[in-house]
Design a protein around this motif. Structure first.
Motif, mmCIF file in Angstrom:
data_model
loop_
_atom_site.group_PDB
_atom_site.id
_atom_site.type_symbol
_atom_site.label_atom_id
_atom_site.label_comp_id
_atom_site.label_asym_id
_atom_site.label_seq_id
_atom_site.Cartn_x
_atom_site.Cartn_y
_atom_site.Cartn_z
ATOM 1 N N ASP A 36 0.812 -1.180 0.000
ATOM 2 C CA ASP A 36 0.000 0.000 0.000
ATOM 3 C C ASP A 36 0.868 1.261 0.000
ATOM 4 O OD1 ASP A 36 -1.498 -2.241 0.716
ATOM 5 O OD2 ASP A 36 -3.029 -0.955 1.457
ATOM 6 N N ALA A 63 -13.071 -2.204 -7.394
ATOM 7 C CA ALA A 63 -12.420 -2.113 -6.084
ATOM 8 C C ALA A 63 -12.046 -0.672 -5.763
ATOM 9 C CB ALA A 63 -11.183 -3.008 -6.058
ATOM 10 N N THR A 64 -11.604 0.068 -6.772
ATOM 11 C CA THR A 64 -11.238 1.466 -6.566
ATOM 12 C C THR A 64 -12.470 2.290 -6.221
ATOM 13 O OG1 THR A 64 -9.420 1.225 -8.142
ATOM 14 C CG2 THR A 64 -10.126 3.465 -7.625
ATOM 15 N N ARG A 112 -13.580 1.740 -2.638
ATOM 16 C CA ARG A 112 -12.740 2.415 -1.644
ATOM 17 C C ARG A 112 -13.028 3.916 -1.588
ATOM 18 N NH1 ARG A 112 -10.556 1.134 2.817
ATOM 19 N NH2 ARG A 112 -9.102 2.847 2.562
ATOM 20 N N PRO A 157 -6.099 -6.132 -6.288
ATOM 21 C CA PRO A 157 -5.562 -4.773 -6.451
ATOM 22 C C PRO A 157 -4.225 -4.560 -5.765
ATOM 23 C CG PRO A 157 -7.389 -4.773 -4.903
ATOM 24 C CD PRO A 157 -7.354 -6.140 -5.521
ATOM 25 N N ARG A 158 -3.933 -5.362 -4.749
ATOM 26 C CA ARG A 158 -2.634 -5.235 -4.084
ATOM 27 C C ARG A 158 -1.520 -5.686 -5.019
ATOM 28 N NH1 ARG A 158 -4.893 -8.844 0.758
ATOM 29 N NH2 ARG A 158 -5.435 -9.984 -1.158
ATOM 30 N N GLY A 164 -4.076 2.274 -2.674
ATOM 31 C CA GLY A 164 -4.297 1.563 -1.434
ATOM 32 C C GLY A 164 -4.396 2.516 -0.256
ATOM 33 N N TRP A 180 -6.347 -1.342 0.494
ATOM 34 C CA TRP A 180 -7.405 -1.984 -0.269
ATOM 35 C C TRP A 180 -8.421 -2.731 0.577
ATOM 36 C CZ3 TRP A 180 -8.243 -0.304 -4.879
ATOM 37 C CH2 TRP A 180 -7.183 0.256 -5.618
ATOM 38 N N GLN A 184 -11.659 -3.122 2.153
ATOM 39 C CA GLN A 184 -12.867 -2.385 1.811
ATOM 40 C C GLN A 184 -13.710 -2.057 3.048
ATOM 41 O OE1 GLN A 184 -13.498 -1.231 -1.152
ATOM 42 N NE2 GLN A 184 -11.973 -2.337 -2.364
ATOM 43 N N TYR A 228 -9.271 -11.711 -3.470
ATOM 44 C CA TYR A 228 -9.978 -10.485 -3.847
ATOM 45 C C TYR A 228 -11.259 -10.358 -3.025
ATOM 46 C CZ TYR A 228 -12.363 -7.051 -6.841
ATOM 47 O OH TYR A 228 -13.027 -5.945 -7.315
#
Length: 566
Positions: free
Chosen positions: A29, A239-240, A243, A260-261, A461, A463, A465, A490
């Motif tokens: 992150d 995912a973005t 967040r 996403p990581r 990040g 990430w 949620q 995920y």
């Protein structure tokens, strides 16, 4: 596509084999090398003023074939730090709900890429990709993300002709040290041209800004919360968005997931690891290719042509090793020739793996090349002329920049060319053919970062949620571009996520299973209902039809693939 510009691959309902070339297609992150400083985005965005929300004027898309759809454009901020400053244009389309009296809202979609056209996806796939119940209750909306296709493009050359010429002459990826030097020169040429042509647009092309665009569009259509279906790279966008806008999530269908990581690559363990290796596309390609060979053996020569010329794995190995030693010359109807190289064959094979519906064609391709290698000369059939015209006409001038920019500002890229070369050598030993190919994916991000391209608003990040909404995560057991092993990690980023597994093959579940379609429909209509993990069978079996003597020559196949991946 040259230089591996498409990382994960654009999702289409029924991909034409060579035309769906991944980019491939695809992931603690800290901020990537292309975006200095820690990410400043919080888990909830500061609201954009209501005066900035675009007014959408829906109208005809033109042409009788698009009569069912409506089109519009939206003006959104170039830079969300200056929401009342410069604007860019987004292209949108929608398939209106067939039962407007019972309409729930709008289903936003993203087909992947990065760089995939949401307009094309909806106009091509929405009538068959979504059930009648979903089409009745939702307007299904697609938009071309910033920098892509019909939206304000991020271009890399002054003219389309220059970009086409560059793409036609550049390597898909390098194998030898001499090719590596050439590949690096080509990437630097591209990066310098991108920076000179569209620097400002590249500096605001991050997925976080696409998510901010999508939230403005949500407000523009009047939905209190977002309903969204994202595929492949579209799961990173999902995912973005979750967040940045956790309270605005109603429903997320996330199919073919990218962790996403791993994709952003900001954890210390990912330093010096190229993105295609981080998200394990090399392992995924190798695993699915072995499954292709196993299914071919089981099908036998009656259903898999490759099994008719020898043991499938041995024949495939001879074909690829033979092309690496010596490209295959293809004679075209106009008297000119082209070459099928090892790299083009690998890229093509990876592309064919995207759908079990094209595995028989992959078998035919390898069979025809195996036969052609004995004669060292292949003659293309009469259909090649039309194929050439079609391939050239469908070149999308903005596509390279739209794919490249988003990938580069969102992901960490190793600084050293030597790191790429050493990683490619190592991964090729672990995963022959696909290891080297995917290791060089997105190498062009390295010189683009050196040219000063970075989006300071990119979100990288953390990430974990915070949305309270239930989400639906889907994964296919044998997926080359977004390997199944990333599905559960995920899903575990969300507080409440169920996983539906397609026990089948191919990139994403779209169009492959009535069971999956029913579960997606049930979720979209009532996302708050509690759901357990589930497994669905596939309706699409590889090698389902009896094989015949291949009617398409290896030459035509070779030209098809060579044009598609450039």
């Amino acid at each position: 596509m040259a230089l591996g510009l498409a990382l994960v691959g654009t999702t289409v309902l029924a991909p034409a084999p060579a035309l769906a070339a991944p980019a491939g297609d695809p992931v603690a992150d800290r901020t990537p090398s292309s975006a200095p400083g820690a990410s400043t985005a919080s888990s909830a965005e500061r609201p954009v003023p209501a005066s900035v929300v675009p007014t959408l004027r829906w109208g005809s898309c033109g042409g009788a074939e698009l009569a069912a759809f409506q089109c519009a454009t939206a003006q959104v901020p170039l830079d969300y730090d200056r929401p009342r400053g410069k604007t860019i244009t987004l292209a949108l389309t929608r398939l209106p709900a067939s039962d407007p009296a019972r309409r729930i809202g709008t289903l936003f979609t993203n087909p992947g890429g990065p760089g995939g056209s949401g307009v094309d996806f909806v106009q091509t796939a929405a009538p068959v990709a979504y059930s009648a119940q979903v089409r009745a209750r939702f307007d299904i909306l697609g938009f071309d993300p910033r920098g892509v296709a019909r939206s304000t493009p991020a271009t890399c050359f002054a003219t389309e002709a220059e970009e086409v010429a560059w793409g036609a002459s550049s390597l898909p990826y390098p194998v030898t040290r001499a090719e590596e030097k050439r590949y690096v020169r080509e990437a630097r040429t591209l990066a310098q041209s991108c920076a000179a042509t569209s620097r400002e647009r590249f500096n605001h092309i991050s997925t976080a800004n696409v998510a901010r665009d999508m939230d403005l569009l949500r407000r523009a259509v009047g939905d209190r919360q977002l309903s969204y279906a994202g595929y492949s790279y579209g799961t990173f966008l999902g995912a973005t968005y979750a967040r940045l806008f956790p309270r605005e999530v109603r429903a997320l269908v996330l199919d073919g997931t990218i962790d996403p990581r791993e994709y952003s690559g900001t954890a210390p363990r990912f330093r010096g690891v190229p993105v295609g290796v981080r998200i394990e596309q090399d392992r995924g390609g190798d695993e699915v290719f072995e499954e292709f060979l196993a299914r071919c053996r089981a099908a036998g020569p009656q259903r898999c042509s490759l099994a008719g010329v020898g043991e499938p794995g041995a024949v495939a190995r001879r074909v690829l090793d033979g092309l690496e030693a010596r490209p295959l010359t293809v004679a075209l109807p106009d008297g000119t020739t082209t070459e099928l190289t090892y790299q083009l064959a690998v890229v093509a094979a990876y592309s064919y793996l995207y759908s079990p519906a094209t595995w028989a064609e992959l078998a035919d391709f390898l069979t025809e090349v195996a036969i052609g290698q004995r004669t060292r000369a292949l003659q293309a059939d009469a259909g090649v002329a039309a194929l050439l015209t079609s391939a050239r006409r469908t070149q999308d001038y903005a596509s390279a920049g739209g794919s490249l920019g988003s990938t580069c500002v969102d992901t960490r890229t190793p600084h050293s060319v030597t790191t790429f070369a050493r990683t490619a050598d190592r991964q090729d030993r672990r995963f022959p053919d696909f290891g080297r190919y995917r290791a060089w994916t997105a190498f062009a991000c390295q010189p683009l970062a050196e040219a000063g391209i970075r989006d300071r608003d990119a979100y990288t990040g953390p990430w974990r949620q915070t949305t309270k909404a239930r989400v639906m995560v889907l994964g296919t057991r044998f997926d080359p571009a977004t390997p199944y092993r990333n599905t559960r990690p995920y899903a575990d980023l969300f507080r409440r996520a169920s996983v539906t597994t397609l026990a089948g093959w191919g990139h994403t579940t779209l169009g492959q299973s009535r069971c999956v379609d029913e579960k997606v429909t049930s979720y979209l209509l009532n996302p708050a209902a509690k759901r357990s993990d589930a497994t669905c069978g596939t309706d699409l079996q590889p090698f389902a039809a009896p094989t015949t003597t291949p009617s398409r020559t290896a030459a035509r196949t070779a030209v098809d693939l060579a044009l598609a991946v450039r």
